[in-house]
Design a protein around this motif. Structure first.
Motif, PDB file in Angstrom:
ATOM      1  N   THR A 684      46.305  40.360  29.790  1.00  0.00           N
ATOM      2  CA  THR A 684      45.857  41.163  30.934  1.00  0.00           C
ATOM      3  C   THR A 684      44.581  41.919  30.604  1.00  0.00           C
ATOM      4  O   THR A 684      43.652  42.014  31.425  1.00  0.00           O
ATOM      5  CB  THR A 684      46.964  42.145  31.345  1.00  0.00           C
ATOM      6  N   ALA A 685      44.509  42.468  29.387  1.00  0.00           N
ATOM      7  CA  ALA A 685      43.304  43.193  28.974  1.00  0.00           C
ATOM      8  C   ALA A 685      42.094  42.260  28.925  1.00  0.00           C
ATOM      9  O   ALA A 685      40.977  42.646  29.318  1.00  0.00           O
ATOM     10  CB  ALA A 685      43.530  43.845  27.615  1.00  0.00           C
ATOM     11  N   VAL A 687      41.607  39.425  30.700  1.00  0.00           N
ATOM     12  CA  VAL A 687      41.214  39.044  32.058  1.00  0.00           C
ATOM     13  C   VAL A 687      40.513  40.201  32.760  1.00  0.00           C
ATOM     14  O   VAL A 687      39.470  40.028  33.411  1.00  0.00           O
ATOM     15  CB  VAL A 687      42.455  38.592  32.851  1.00  0.00           C
ATOM     16  N   SER A 688      41.061  41.399  32.636  1.00  0.00           N
ATOM     17  CA  SER A 688      40.443  42.567  33.275  1.00  0.00           C
ATOM     18  C   SER A 688      39.070  42.840  32.689  1.00  0.00           C
ATOM     19  O   SER A 688      38.129  43.199  33.416  1.00  0.00           O
ATOM     20  CB  SER A 688      41.353  43.784  33.110  1.00  0.00           C
ATOM     21  N   GLY A 689      38.947  42.684  31.371  1.00  0.00           N
ATOM     22  CA  GLY A 689      37.658  42.917  30.730  1.00  0.00           C
ATOM     23  C   GLY A 689      36.598  41.939  31.199  1.00  0.00           C
ATOM     24  O   GLY A 689      35.444  42.320  31.460  1.00  0.00           O
ATOM     25  N   ALA A 691      36.495  40.392  34.076  1.00  0.00           N
ATOM     26  CA  ALA A 691      36.143  40.732  35.450  1.00  0.00           C
ATOM     27  C   ALA A 691      35.210  41.934  35.502  1.00  0.00           C
ATOM     28  O   ALA A 691      34.286  41.987  36.322  1.00  0.00           O
ATOM     29  CB  ALA A 691      37.418  41.005  36.251  1.00  0.00           C
ATOM     30  N   PHE A 692      35.420  42.888  34.613  1.00  0.00           N
ATOM     31  CA  PHE A 692      34.566  44.079  34.606  1.00  0.00           C
ATOM     32  C   PHE A 692      33.174  43.755  34.067  1.00  0.00           C
ATOM     33  O   PHE A 692      32.165  44.296  34.540  1.00  0.00           O
ATOM     34  CB  PHE A 692      35.224  45.172  33.773  1.00  0.00           C
TER      35      PHE A 692
END
Length: 734
Positions: A684-685, A687-689, A691-692
């Motif tokens: 999750t970290a 994927v979120s990273g 995207a950011f």
């Protein structure tokens, strides 16, 4: 003839004594305590009694013992329990050295009365005739019809344990008795301890109270916090409106004539405003006086119509129709017009018709905080809010029932600030259990929600009350009523999740909080991850006062932590045996340890090949390593050597007893491992990273480079976990 001299009886030790003086119990000014010779001891005059003690516990009637001679024995026995420092009691080798409370002595008195009356029913007239058979039969009779869980429940509250204690203590205090005693040298069950005879574990073992399921706690706290934060303010404001006397019409006294009722009804027809609905208690009164349940006028508030019609009584009080108003000519005269108004404008409670909108609990829009409501309906709603306050404080503080009822109106202590966003909220109450007569004051550090619940409960307290809650909480009944309301149409209109049929008690809530705290990283961090609408605050109120009110609570938490660590270590070992290896800097050491455990198990198979191995043998071999396990946010920390702990080096911490989970860098610490259960957090970290990163502008090169490094590290750890789960070469990445 050789005559044996009769055994000498001691002089009465407590003749003429004031029981409260002997026992050291404070008595209210202007009152006297019971005298030893009286057959009825009244302890309601005692000062500083816990609020949870009922009146029945404070009155001891020795006439309940059928044999008159044994009444004196009972008085001497109970006085000795209350006054262990008395000169005639302290010399007894087996006497208790700590005074027993009034509640405990009352429990002893009840069991003693049953025992002595049981002997009387069997024709026994003297304790000299008692044998072990009498004792065994009596205990079996007291246990009859009880299930195994009740018999094995730990603590002095077990009736079987108290039975054995009473029977044995009559032998321990035998030298003190002046009217009767057991035969010389006889002690029921010999030297066996009471808990062994009763089958009760002295150390308590695992707590028999089950924790509440998450499927219960999540909707429960959602409902209670919604009531406290959203419904309580407008409901309390509406109660203030109720308490304000309605103004009477000016002018001289005007009787309640038919014309005045018709005037009020026609005003409703003209404005379209519904007629006011009568209170439920008034409707019940009408039914008892002959009203037909299907009468359309049954729910009409005639007192409100009279007020609207300008009726003014001589006393200044509102007009109240009498029980026979159904048969009053005024009712018959106004009935056709009233029935017409009921059809056209309807009947509705007066209050809450223009209620302010509030956000639904499920976040799907807004609704009025209440539908039109009567005084009785508001009283029930305020009762549900009070129940919500009790449940919230109990669930988030771990207080016992006796401590909840001791919460004074000023239980909210001033908050203390320890920096930005670090405010500590505290509640004070009196701890009763294990603290002697009257208990002692103590404090609990609580989350803000529990602190706010105490503030709302203070506003809900009855006029003239000195404490937040009534003496008899009856939380089981209160919770059933709250659950019925939450699951009703009104609760669903407000967007509240439905509550399951599970039972909720203060013991269950206390047990649940202990389990939740034990399963958090660090053990005593506040429970936030699984319970909705909670803010995290520290629990140093438990950690910094190990000898205070939470000593038993901390012990239970420690046992849960130990059990959790053993379970997780065993699971990691079983994964190793199945070829699912850990990854991370500390994986090589952990794999070497697991390999050593396997060798020891193989040696046991050689020496005892026919013995089937159990998980307990494996757990015994893993116990040392499980004791060093600490949970990180996305890793396991095996804190074996403080010198290797990267977090302690980075923080330059002087406390080297435990790791700093908040500063853990599991990708570099040589004592950290990653397992399959941690993959989702790292994925999750990553994927979120990613995207950011895609949203970062060209001018933020430094920030972009830092995020790229973090994402690549997370992706590398995910790949390592995947490879290690299949026994790949990266299972021991550095």
């Amino acid at each position: 003839m050789n005559l044996q001299p009769a055994r000498a009886r001691p002089e009465p030790p407590f003749a003429g004594a004031d029981i409260c003086t002997v026992a050291g119990l404070p008595v209210r000014r202007g009152h006297l305590g019971p005298r030893f010779e009286q057959d009825r001891w009244d302890f309601t005059v005692v000062d500083q009694l816990p609020r949870s003690i009922s009146r029945g516990v404070l009155i001891w009637d020795f006439r309940a013992i059928h044999h008159p001679r044994w009444r004196m024995l009972a008085k001497e026995y109970l006085t000795a329990l209350c006054a262990p420092a008395h000169e005639r009691v302290r010399v007894l080798p087996s006497a208790h050295r700590v005074p027993r409370t009034v509640r405990t002595c009352h429990d002893r008195f009840q069991q003693l009365s049953r025992w002595l009356n049981c002997l009387t029913a069997q024709g026994v007239t003297s304790l000299e005739e008692v044998t072990q058979h009498h004792c065994t039969v009596h205990l079996a009779h007291r246990c009859a019809g009880r299930n195994t869980d009740e018999i094995t429940r730990s603590g002095e509250g077990s009736s079987q344990l108290v039975v054995v204690q009473v029977l044995q203590e009559l032998a321990d205090y035998g030298e003190l008795f002046t009217t009767d005693r057991y035969p010389s040298g006889f002690r029921p069950w010999g030297g066996q301890l009471p808990h062994m005879v009763a089958g009760v574990s002295k150390n308590g073992g695992e707590n028999k109270t089950p924790p509440a399921r998450a499927d219960v706690m999540n909707p429960l706290l959602t409902a209670t916090l919604f009531l406290i934060h959203t419904i309580a303010p407008p409901a309390l404001a509406l109660r203030t409106t109720f308490d304000t006397p309605q103004p009477q019409p000016p002018g001289p006294v005007r009787t309640a004539t038919t014309a005045r009722f018709e005037r009020a009804v026609r005003a409703h027809l003209a404005s379209g405003e519904p007629l006011e609905q009568d209170e439920e208690r008034a409707v019940r009164s009408k039914l008892t006086h002959g009203w037909n349940p299907t009468d359309p006028l049954l729910h009409v508030n005639f007192a409100a119509l009279a007020l609207e019609g300008g009726v003014r009584t001589r006393s200044g009080n509102p007009f109240r129709p009498g029980p026979g108003f159904l048969y009053d000519p005024r009712t018959a005269a106004v009935r056709p017009l009233l029935e017409q108004a009921i059809v056209q404008v309807g009947i509705e409670p007066r209050w809450g018709r223009q209620a302010d909108p509030v956000a639904r609990a499920d976040g799907t829009g807004t609704v009025p905080w209440t539908l039109p409501i009567t005084r009785d309906g508001l009283a029930r709603l305020l009762g549900h809010i009070r129940t919500a306050c009790i449940l919230t404080i109990a669930a988030l503080s771990g207080m016992r029932t006796s401590e909840l009822v001791e919460l004074p109106l000023d239980c909210q202590l001033a908050p203390r600030s320890y920096g930005t966003d670090r405010v500590r909220h505290r509640l004070k109450s009196r701890v009763i259990k294990g603290r002697g007569h009257g208990g002692t004051w103590d404090e609990w550090v609580v989350v803000a929600e529990a602190y706010e619940a105490a503030g709302v409960a203070c506003q809900l307290a009855d006029p003239g009350a000195t404490h937040l809650f009534p003496v008899h909480l009856d939380l089981c009944r209160r919770y059933r009523d709250l659950r019925a309301w939450v699951n009703s149409d009104e609760g669903q209109r407000l967007g509240l999740p439905r509550l399951p049929d599970d039972a909720i008690t203060p013991r269950i809530l206390r047990r649940t909080l202990a389990v939740e705290l034990a399963h958090r990283p660090g053990g005593l961090f506040a429970a936030k991850l699984q319970l909705k609408h909670l803010s995290v605050t520290t629990t140093e109120g438990y950690a910094n006062r190990p000898g205070g009110a939470q000593a038993l609570f901390l012990a239970e938490v420690g046992k849960e932590e130990e059990s959790r660590n053993l379970s997780l270590t065993l699971r990691a070992f079983r994964d190793y045996q199945a070829g699912r290896r850990p990854s991370g800097p500390g994986a090589r050491d952990l794999l070497a340890f697991f390999a050593g455990v396997e060798r020891q198990l193989e040696e046991l198979d050689v020496t005892a090949p026919v013995v089937k191995r159990s998980d307990q043998e494996v757990i015994n071999l893993l116990a040392h390593r499980s004791g060093a396990l600490h949970l990180g946010l996305a890793n396991y920390c095996w804190f074996l050597d403080p010198d290797k702990a990267l977090c302690l080096k980075l923080a330059d911490s002087s406390d080297r007893s435990r790791p700093l989970a908040g500063m853990c860098d599991s990708a570099r610490c040589p004592q950290a491992t990653h397992h399959s259960c941690h993959r989702e957090a790292w994925a999750t970290a990553a994927v979120s990273g990613r995207a950011f990163i895609s949203k970062i502008g060209r001018g933020q090169k430094t920030e972009r480079a830092r995020l790229v490094t973090e994402v690549e590290r997370a992706e590398y750890i995910v790949a390592a976990i995947d490879a290690a789960a299949h026994g790949g070469p990266r299972g021991t990445d550095q």
